[in-house]
Design a protein around this motif. Sequence first.
Motif, PDB file in Angstrom:
ATOM      1  N   ARG A  13       1.165  -1.277   0.213  1.00  0.00           N
ATOM      2  CA  ARG A  13      -0.266  -0.128  -0.198  1.00  0.00           C
ATOM      3  C   ARG A  13       0.944   1.786   0.300  1.00  0.00           C
ATOM      4  O   ARG A  13       0.370   2.366  -0.860  1.00  0.00           O
ATOM      5  CB  ARG A  13      -1.544  -0.164   1.199  1.00  0.00           C
ATOM      6  CG  ARG A  13      -2.448  -1.282   1.213  1.00  0.00           C
ATOM      7  CD  ARG A  13      -3.519  -1.008   1.981  1.00  0.00           C
ATOM      8  NE  ARG A  13      -2.795  -0.840   3.428  1.00  0.00           N
ATOM      9  CZ  ARG A  13      -3.008  -2.607   4.093  1.00  0.00           C
ATOM     10  NH1 ARG A  13      -3.367  -3.316   3.707  1.00  0.00           N
ATOM     11  NH2 ARG A  13      -2.661  -2.341   5.467  1.00  0.00           N
ATOM     12  N   LEU A  17       0.988   3.378  -3.160  1.00  0.00           N
ATOM     13  CA  LEU A  17       0.661   5.355  -2.541  1.00  0.00           C
ATOM     14  C   LEU A  17       1.217   6.425  -2.561  1.00  0.00           C
ATOM     15  O   LEU A  17       1.249   7.644  -3.358  1.00  0.00           O
ATOM     16  CB  LEU A  17       0.430   5.785  -1.129  1.00  0.00           C
ATOM     17  CG  LEU A  17      -0.970   4.585  -0.367  1.00  0.00           C
ATOM     18  CD1 LEU A  17      -1.144   4.429   0.969  1.00  0.00           C
ATOM     19  CD2 LEU A  17      -2.293   5.592  -0.840  1.00  0.00           C
ATOM     20  N   LEU A  24       2.690  13.691  -0.274  1.00  0.00           N
ATOM     21  CA  LEU A  24       2.314  13.298   1.407  1.00  0.00           C
ATOM     22  C   LEU A  24       3.406  12.690   2.763  1.00  0.00           C
ATOM     23  O   LEU A  24       4.244  12.534   2.829  1.00  0.00           O
ATOM     24  CB  LEU A  24       1.767  12.003   0.680  1.00  0.00           C
ATOM     25  CG  LEU A  24       0.848  11.838   0.257  1.00  0.00           C
ATOM     26  CD1 LEU A  24      -0.313  10.414  -0.254  1.00  0.00           C
ATOM     27  CD2 LEU A  24      -1.302  12.201   0.415  1.00  0.00           C
ATOM     28  N   GLU A  28       0.232  10.908   6.859  1.00  0.00           N
ATOM     29  CA  GLU A  28      -1.059  11.017   5.648  1.00  0.00           C
ATOM     30  C   GLU A  28      -1.163   9.717   5.058  1.00  0.00           C
ATOM     31  O   GLU A  28      -1.366   9.446   5.010  1.00  0.00           O
ATOM     32  CB  GLU A  28      -1.323  12.237   4.713  1.00  0.00           C
ATOM     33  CG  GLU A  28      -1.168  13.738   5.345  1.00  0.00           C
ATOM     34  CD  GLU A  28      -1.413  14.249   4.441  1.00  0.00           C
ATOM     35  OE1 GLU A  28      -1.754  15.173   3.656  1.00  0.00           O
ATOM     36  OE2 GLU A  28      -0.182  14.856   3.173  1.00  0.00           O
ATOM     37  N   LEU A  29       0.546   9.745   4.622  1.00  0.00           N
ATOM     38  CA  LEU A  29       0.299   7.917   4.278  1.00  0.00           C
ATOM     39  C   LEU A  29       0.115   7.047   5.003  1.00  0.00           C
ATOM     40  O   LEU A  29      -0.685   5.642   4.405  1.00  0.00           O
ATOM     41  CB  LEU A  29       2.752   7.793   3.978  1.00  0.00           C
ATOM     42  CG  LEU A  29       2.876   6.838   2.758  1.00  0.00           C
ATOM     43  CD1 LEU A  29       2.083   6.909   1.803  1.00  0.00           C
ATOM     44  CD2 LEU A  29       4.476   7.365   3.025  1.00  0.00           C
ATOM     45  N   GLU A  31      -2.064   7.153   7.511  1.00  0.00           N
ATOM     46  CA  GLU A  31      -3.404   6.484   7.668  1.00  0.00           C
ATOM     47  C   GLU A  31      -3.960   6.185   6.353  1.00  0.00           C
ATOM     48  O   GLU A  31      -4.741   5.786   6.953  1.00  0.00           O
ATOM     49  CB  GLU A  31      -3.991   8.194   7.425  1.00  0.00           C
ATOM     50  CG  GLU A  31      -5.395   8.480   7.846  1.00  0.00           C
ATOM     51  CD  GLU A  31      -5.968   9.418   8.324  1.00  0.00           C
ATOM     52  OE1 GLU A  31      -7.032   9.682   7.530  1.00  0.00           O
ATOM     53  OE2 GLU A  31      -5.570  11.014   8.589  1.00  0.00           O
ATOM     54  N   ARG A  32      -3.509   6.025   5.057  1.00  0.00           N
ATOM     55  CA  ARG A  32      -4.008   5.770   4.300  1.00  0.00           C
ATOM     56  C   ARG A  32      -3.729   4.157   3.969  1.00  0.00           C
ATOM     57  O   ARG A  32      -4.307   3.000   3.420  1.00  0.00           O
ATOM     58  CB  ARG A  32      -4.031   6.319   2.695  1.00  0.00           C
ATOM     59  CG  ARG A  32      -3.983   8.081   2.290  1.00  0.00           C
ATOM     60  CD  ARG A  32      -3.743   8.911   1.241  1.00  0.00           C
ATOM     61  NE  ARG A  32      -3.988  10.485   1.522  1.00  0.00           N
ATOM     62  CZ  ARG A  32      -4.045  11.043   1.028  1.00  0.00           C
ATOM     63  NH1 ARG A  32      -4.063  10.705  -0.550  1.00  0.00           N
ATOM     64  NH2 ARG A  32      -4.369  11.941   0.320  1.00  0.00           N
TER      65      ARG A  32
END
Length: 156
Positions: A13, A17, A24, A28-29, A31-32
């Motif tokens: 992931r 991303l 990011l 942020e990275l 969380e995603r």
Amino acid sequence: MKQSVHFDPVDLRILALVQEDATLSHAELAERAGTSAASCWRRIKALEARGVLGRTVRLVDPALIGRGVNVMCNIRMRSHAGDARQAFELFVADMPEVIECFSMSGEWDYLLRIVVADIESYNSLLMNTLLGHPSVAGGSSHFVLSTTKYTTALPI
């Protein structure tokens, strides 16, 4: 040949991303990707250390900086000796207009992707520089009319 590396789902992931948006933040990275910021930072550092992630760059629109002519140029070598190939590869590495260079199988020895301002600039580069190299026997140019797909992201 490089050996492939195995990844867990979180690493995959993260890789997907960062290919889409390298700006990011780690928070942020994380969380995603479904992990903590500290874990994400450690994973990114580990991916960099293993050579999976390289340098971070920004993509520039060539047309907006006056480099709207995109050419695929096939090159045939006079000799396939190691020193001739090395000399040619060092030669094109120093040419900023050559943004990609591939050693190829088949009829042609190299495929170059070249970006220039206009046809006259390409003609000068081809005739005065590329075809003038002692290792080059000939070339064939293909002008890109439009780009249907362009991505730097690898499938994950």
